[in-house]
Design an enzyme around this catalytic site. Structure first.
Site, PDB file in Angstrom:
ATOM      1  N   LEU A  87      80.975  23.457 -36.706  1.00 50.76           N
ATOM      2  CA  LEU A  87      79.940  22.509 -36.301  1.00 50.76           C
ATOM      3  C   LEU A  87      79.641  21.669 -37.533  1.00 50.76           C
ATOM      4  CD1 LEU A  87      77.273  24.545 -34.256  1.00 50.76           C
ATOM      5  CD2 LEU A  87      78.632  22.623 -33.434  1.00 50.76           C
ATOM      6  N   ASP A  88      79.467  20.371 -37.338  1.00 50.01           N
ATOM      7  CA  ASP A  88      79.123  19.504 -38.459  1.00 50.01           C
ATOM      8  C   ASP A  88      77.816  19.976 -39.103  1.00 50.01           C
ATOM      9  OD1 ASP A  88      81.309  17.818 -37.972  1.00 50.01           O
ATOM     10  OD2 ASP A  88      80.143  16.592 -36.582  1.00 50.01           O
ATOM     11  N   THR A  89      77.626  19.616 -40.349  1.00 48.73           N
ATOM     12  CA  THR A  89      76.415  19.988 -41.076  1.00 48.73           C
ATOM     13  C   THR A  89      75.164  19.516 -40.345  1.00 48.73           C
ATOM     14  OG1 THR A  89      77.671  19.824 -43.124  1.00 48.73           O
ATOM     15  CG2 THR A  89      75.285  19.865 -43.338  1.00 48.73           C
TER      16      THR A  89
ATOM     17  N   SER B  59      74.799  19.139 -37.127  1.00 51.84           N
ATOM     18  CA  SER B  59      74.725  19.687 -35.777  1.00 51.84           C
ATOM     19  C   SER B  59      74.176  21.106 -35.854  1.00 51.84           C
ATOM     20  CB  SER B  59      76.112  19.696 -35.127  1.00 51.84           C
ATOM     21  OG  SER B  59      76.605  18.383 -34.998  1.00 51.84           O
TER      22      SER B  59
ATOM     23  N   ARG C 204      83.562  15.125 -34.740  1.00 52.47           N
ATOM     24  CA  ARG C 204      82.427  14.262 -34.362  1.00 52.47           C
ATOM     25  C   ARG C 204      82.587  13.646 -32.969  1.00 52.47           C
ATOM     26  NH1 ARG C 204      78.978  14.407 -38.340  1.00 52.47           N
ATOM     27  NH2 ARG C 204      77.780  12.588 -37.828  1.00 52.47           N
TER      28      ARG C 204
END
Length: 187
Positions: free
Chosen positions: A41-43, A45, A141
């Protein structure tokens, strides 16, 4: 027997155990040696992350060919119309690829949702709303790019479910062992 852990990743945490010097990492929350994230998961998110000590399982869960459905709660700027939801459902051309068809619907703010720290940006004259988006792929993303492409930029992104595994009552920073039923569906 493989160890499988479900973690509610807070906003701002990096999906790695090694320190990066700027952000908290998984090591700051999960004191279990030998497990690694199956996917990312992106930072910026939040939400469900699966970790395991089984390298083959980790690879299978993270591999795009697995197509395990992932459910996201997406707070967007504006109120999406039916054309935007239909575009998300049909697949969105992002330039470098066209997304697979997805399930997309407008929802109310999820019940029991925690406050994000820091809070999202608010604009006085632009309302926000929520979409539930179910994808069977997960490129870099992708959700943010999809909602922006149909005219509704993502403000907050929370993964609530992977396959049958859910956040349930996990608050940000909490983790638990996967249940036997969750393990069966993941393996």
């Amino acid at each position: 027997m493989s160890r499988i852990v479900l973690f509610n990743k807070p906003y701002g945490v990096i999906c790695q155990f090694s320190p990066d010097g700027k952000h908290p990492t998984l090591k700051d929350y999960i004191p279990i040696p030998g497990i690694y994230p199956a996917g990312r998961l992106d930072t910026d998110s939040e939400g469900l992350l699966i970790l395991t000590d089984d390298g083959a399982l980790q690879h299978r869960l993270a591999h795009p060919s697995r197509k395990l459905p992932k459910t996201y709660w997406v707070q967007v700027e504006g109120i999406p119309d039916s054309a935007a939801l239909q575009a998300l459902q049909g697949g969105v051309n992002l330039g470098d690829f066209v997304t697979l068809p997805a399930q997309a619907r407008s929802i109310s703010e999820p019940v029991g949702l925690w406050t994000r720290n820091p809070p999202i940006r608010e604009r006085r004259n632009i309302p926000t709303s929520w979409i539930e988006l179910v994808l069977k792929e997960g490129k870099n993303r992708q959700v943010r790019r999809m909602t922006a492409k149909v005219g509704y930029p993502t403000l907050r992104l929370i993964r609530s479910q992977i396959g049958l595994s859910t956040l349930a009552a996990l608050m940000p920073g909490e983790y638990r062992a996967a249940t036997a039923a969750e393990v069966a569906t993941l393996i």
